[in-house]
Structures are given as structure tokens and as C-alpha cells.
Write a protein that holds these residues in place. Structure first.
Motif, PDB file in Angstrom:
ATOM      1  N   ARG A 146      -5.077   8.884 -10.211  1.00 43.12           N
ATOM      2  CA  ARG A 146      -4.118   9.953  -9.924  1.00 43.12           C
ATOM      3  C   ARG A 146      -2.810   9.752 -10.702  1.00 43.12           C
ATOM      4  O   ARG A 146      -2.238  10.695 -11.222  1.00 43.12           O
ATOM      5  N   GLN A 183     -10.404   3.240  -3.068  1.00 45.59           N
ATOM      6  CA  GLN A 183      -9.143   3.932  -2.793  1.00 45.59           C
ATOM      7  C   GLN A 183      -8.096   3.595  -3.847  1.00 45.59           C
ATOM      8  O   GLN A 183      -7.358   4.474  -4.310  1.00 45.59           O
ATOM      9  N   LYS A 187       0.829  -1.212   0.000  1.00 48.39           N
ATOM     10  CA  LYS A 187       0.000   0.000   0.000  1.00 48.39           C
ATOM     11  C   LYS A 187       0.861   1.259   0.000  1.00 48.39           C
ATOM     12  O   LYS A 187       0.535   2.232  -0.691  1.00 48.39           O
ATOM     13  N   ALA A 188       1.965   1.222   0.737  1.00 45.45           N
ATOM     14  CA  ALA A 188       2.867   2.380   0.756  1.00 45.45           C
ATOM     15  C   ALA A 188       3.476   2.599  -0.632  1.00 45.45           C
ATOM     16  O   ALA A 188       3.588   3.738  -1.092  1.00 45.45           O
ATOM     17  N   GLU A 227       0.909   4.111  -2.924  1.00 50.56           N
ATOM     18  CA  GLU A 227       0.746   5.540  -2.641  1.00 50.56           C
ATOM     19  C   GLU A 227       1.808   6.370  -3.349  1.00 50.56           C
ATOM     20  O   GLU A 227       1.575   7.528  -3.681  1.00 50.56           O
ATOM     21  N   GLN A 228       2.978   5.772  -3.577  1.00 52.30           N
ATOM     22  CA  GLN A 228       4.073   6.461  -4.264  1.00 52.30           C
ATOM     23  C   GLN A 228       3.978   6.314  -5.788  1.00 52.30           C
ATOM     24  O   GLN A 228       4.851   6.793  -6.504  1.00 52.30           O
ATOM     25  N   LEU A 243      -6.199   6.080  -6.575  1.00 52.84           N
ATOM     26  CA  LEU A 243      -4.740   6.111  -6.770  1.00 52.84           C
ATOM     27  C   LEU A 243      -4.369   5.859  -8.227  1.00 52.84           C
ATOM     28  O   LEU A 243      -3.515   6.549  -8.794  1.00 52.84           O
TER      29      LEU A 243
END
Length: 168
Positions: free
Chosen positions: A150, A143, A100-101, A104-105, A147
Motif C-alpha cells: 500500500r 498483513q 504496528k500503529a 499502519e501510518q 501494508l
């Protein structure tokens, strides 16, 4: 691993047969082995716990070998698929925080892994009639979709590679 559509009724029927067969083999095998050992090597103290335990252990090992031997039989197709799907999802779950981290990147492979995790979980829960947490899954999927939008990525479960997890 790729996600496949399987027949739920066939899966449930075959899973139930495999479970009943394993339970029957465990009961008969463990009691039979323990009985033979008790007759062959009686204990002076009257306790036969160690022979009973040995009967259970040997029966479990024999059942494991038997399942491994028949896993490629057409009867076992759905059962083995779900077993492997659960293993793949478990591998992802153990590294979910890192995945997940990375997502996010903007890590594309992480997004594919999350998409595979969500699609596989959805399939597994529907096969097992475990739809209680589907709402949480829908939130996590939303979510991930945000992402992916984005970072202009199309998260695709079929593009997930388990080798990615080794890099984390």
C-alpha cells in the motif's frame, strides 16, 4: 542485529551442553558452598536455609560470570546468537503495539522492525522446533506485506535498527 543462518544441529548440541554444564555447576557449587559454610559457621537452631540460599546465589553469580567470559568462544557462537536474537525480539515485542500503529501510518522503520520481528521469530521457532504458531506468523506477515504494498515500501529485516525503538 542482523539475522544469520546457523546450523540447527550444532546449535542444539551446544545449547544442551551449556545447559547441562550450568545445571551441574549450580548443583555442585551451591551444595559445596553451603556445606563449607555449614561446617564453618554451624547454626544452633539446626536450620541452614540461609547458607543453602547463599550457596545458590553465589553459584548463580559465578555461572553468570563464567558464561560472560566464554561468550566469545567459537563453541558459544550459536548459543549467544540465539540469546541476543531473543533479546532483540523481546525489545520489539514490548513496543509491538506502537510499532504496528506506526506501520499502519506508513512508517518505513516500523515496517522494517516488523519484518525483522517476523523473520527472527520464524528462525527462532524453527531452531527450537516450536512451529505451533507459524500460522499466526504467516497471517501477520501477510498483513505486513499488504501494508508495504500500500505504501510502496520494501520491508527489509536487514535494514532494521534497534535505535528506532527508542524513538517510540
Amino acid at each position: 542485529m542482523t539475522l544469520e543462518q546457523i546450523d540447527k544441529t550444532r546449535y542444539r548440541k551446544h545449547l544442551n551442553i551449556v545447559i547441562v554444564a550450568c545445571i551441574a555447576a549450580l548443583v555442585v557449587g551451591s551444595l559445596g558452598i553451603a556445606r563449607v559454610l555449614i561446617l564453618a559457621l554451624p547454626s544452633d537452631s539446626g536450620s541452614h536455609f540461609h547458607w543453602n540460599l547463599l550457596g545458590v546465589v553465589v553459584s548463580c553469580i559465578a555461572i553468570g560470570f563464567a558464561l560472560k567470559r566464554v561468550e566469545h568462544h567459537p563453541f558459544m557462537t550459536e548459543v549467544v546468537y540465539v540469546w541476543r536474537l531473543k533479546q532483540a525480539l523481546n525489545q520489539i515485542t514490548r513496543k509491538l503495539r506502537k510499532i504496528k500503529a506506526a506501520a499502519e501510518q506508513g512508517d518505513v522503520q516500523a515496517m522494517h522492525a516488523l519484518q525483522f520481528n517476523y523473520a527472527g521469530s520464524r528462525q527462532l521457532w524453527q531452531l527450537d522446533d516450536n512451529t505451533i504458531t507459524m500460522d499466526e506468523l504467516a497471517i501477520s506477515q501477510a498483513q505486513l506485506d499488504t501494508l508495504a504494498e500500500r505504501y510502496n515500501v520494501e520491508a527489509d529485516a536487514s535494514r532494521y535498527q534497534s535505535e528506532y525503538l527508542k524513538q517510540l
